[in-house]
Write a protein that holds these residues in place. Structure first.
Motif, short mmCIF file in Angstrom:
data_model
loop_
_atom_site.label_atom_id
_atom_site.label_comp_id
_atom_site.label_asym_id
_atom_site.label_seq_id
_atom_site.Cartn_x
_atom_site.Cartn_y
_atom_site.Cartn_z
N THR A 2 -30.31 -40.41 136.65
CA THR A 2 -29.19 -40.68 135.75
C THR A 2 -29.26 -42.10 135.20
O THR A 2 -28.98 -42.33 134.03
N LEU A 3 -29.65 -43.06 136.03
CA LEU A 3 -29.77 -44.46 135.59
C LEU A 3 -30.84 -44.57 134.50
O LEU A 3 -30.63 -45.22 133.48
N VAL A 4 -31.97 -43.91 134.69
CA VAL A 4 -33.04 -43.94 133.71
C VAL A 4 -32.57 -43.33 132.38
O VAL A 4 -32.83 -43.87 131.31
N ARG A 5 -31.85 -42.22 132.47
CA ARG A 5 -31.33 -41.57 131.26
C ARG A 5 -30.34 -42.49 130.53
O ARG A 5 -30.36 -42.60 129.30
N SER A 6 -29.50 -43.16 131.28
CA SER A 6 -28.52 -44.06 130.69
C SER A 6 -29.20 -45.23 129.99
O SER A 6 -28.86 -45.58 128.85
N ILE A 7 -30.17 -45.84 130.64
CA ILE A 7 -30.90 -46.96 130.05
C ILE A 7 -31.65 -46.51 128.80
O ILE A 7 -31.65 -47.19 127.78
N ALA A 8 -32.26 -45.33 128.86
CA ALA A 8 -32.98 -44.80 127.70
C ALA A 8 -32.03 -44.58 126.52
O ALA A 8 -32.37 -44.87 125.36
N ALA A 9 -30.81 -44.09 126.80
CA ALA A 9 -29.83 -43.88 125.73
C ALA A 9 -29.42 -45.22 125.12
O ALA A 9 -29.27 -45.32 123.89
N ARG A 61 -15.86 -47.68 127.66
CA ARG A 61 -16.75 -48.36 128.61
C ARG A 61 -18.19 -48.38 128.08
O ARG A 61 -18.88 -49.38 128.15
N ILE A 62 -18.62 -47.26 127.55
CA ILE A 62 -19.99 -47.19 127.03
C ILE A 62 -20.18 -48.14 125.86
O ILE A 62 -21.15 -48.89 125.79
N LEU A 63 -19.23 -48.17 124.94
CA LEU A 63 -19.35 -49.05 123.79
C LEU A 63 -19.27 -50.52 124.19
O LEU A 63 -20.00 -51.35 123.64
N ALA A 64 -18.42 -50.83 125.16
CA ALA A 64 -18.33 -52.21 125.64
C ALA A 64 -19.65 -52.65 126.27
O ALA A 64 -20.16 -53.75 126.00
N VAL A 103 -22.57 -54.53 135.34
CA VAL A 103 -21.26 -54.44 136.00
C VAL A 103 -20.41 -53.35 135.36
O VAL A 103 -19.82 -52.52 136.06
N ILE A 104 -20.35 -53.34 134.04
CA ILE A 104 -19.49 -52.37 133.35
C ILE A 104 -19.96 -50.94 133.60
O ILE A 104 -19.16 -50.05 133.90
N MET A 105 -21.25 -50.71 133.52
CA MET A 105 -21.76 -49.33 133.58
C MET A 105 -22.11 -48.83 134.98
O MET A 105 -21.94 -47.66 135.27
N TYR A 106 -22.62 -49.72 135.82
CA TYR A 106 -23.26 -49.24 137.04
C TYR A 106 -22.63 -49.72 138.33
O TYR A 106 -23.11 -49.38 139.41
N ALA A 107 -21.56 -50.52 138.26
CA ALA A 107 -20.89 -50.95 139.49
C ALA A 107 -20.23 -49.75 140.16
O ALA A 107 -19.71 -48.87 139.47
N PRO A 108 -20.26 -49.72 141.48
CA PRO A 108 -19.61 -48.60 142.17
C PRO A 108 -18.10 -48.64 141.94
O PRO A 108 -17.48 -49.70 141.98
#
Length: 112
Positions: A2-9, A61-64, A103-108
């Motif tokens: 999921t992290l790889v997909r998010s970074i690729a997007a 969150r995604i746009l920020a 922090v915005i996208m991947y913090a628990p």
């Protein structure tokens, strides 16, 4: 994965938004003509779909978070396309922005 997909997007969004804006700039400011502008507008349109490819998160969150990716991508684009040489403060600023993305996208978060 999921992290790889998010970074690729995020990277795909950066290419289409920054590339599209650069093409419009070239068409208008550098007098390369309307085909460049039209290609740029098309690229900007494709960029609009990339937020929907994020596997998690809300639009805000995604746009920020993408704002930080945009800062880093813009400087990278300027280096490759325009020969721009960032100074140490540019690099520090990019690292701060990318830390913010993390922090915005991947913090628990609890409850999500």
């Amino acid at each position: 994965m999921t992290l790889v997909r998010s970074i690729a997007a995020f990277l795909g969004a950066a290419v289409f938004e920054i590339g599209g804006a650069w093409l419009v700039w070239q068409g208008v400011r550098e007098h390369r003509g309307w085909p460049w502008v039209v290609a740029g507008v098309a690229g900007l349109g494709v960029y609009g779909f990339f937020a929907t490819l994020q596997p998690a998160g809300s639009f805000g969150r995604i746009l920020a978070a993408y704002g930080g990716v945009f800062v880093a991508g813009s400087l990278a684009w300027a280096m490759v396309a325009d020969g721009y040489r960032p100074d140490r403060w540019d690099v520090v600023g990019v690292l701060v922005c990318l830390a913010g993305v993390g922090v915005i996208m991947y913090a628990p978060r609890s409850g999500q």
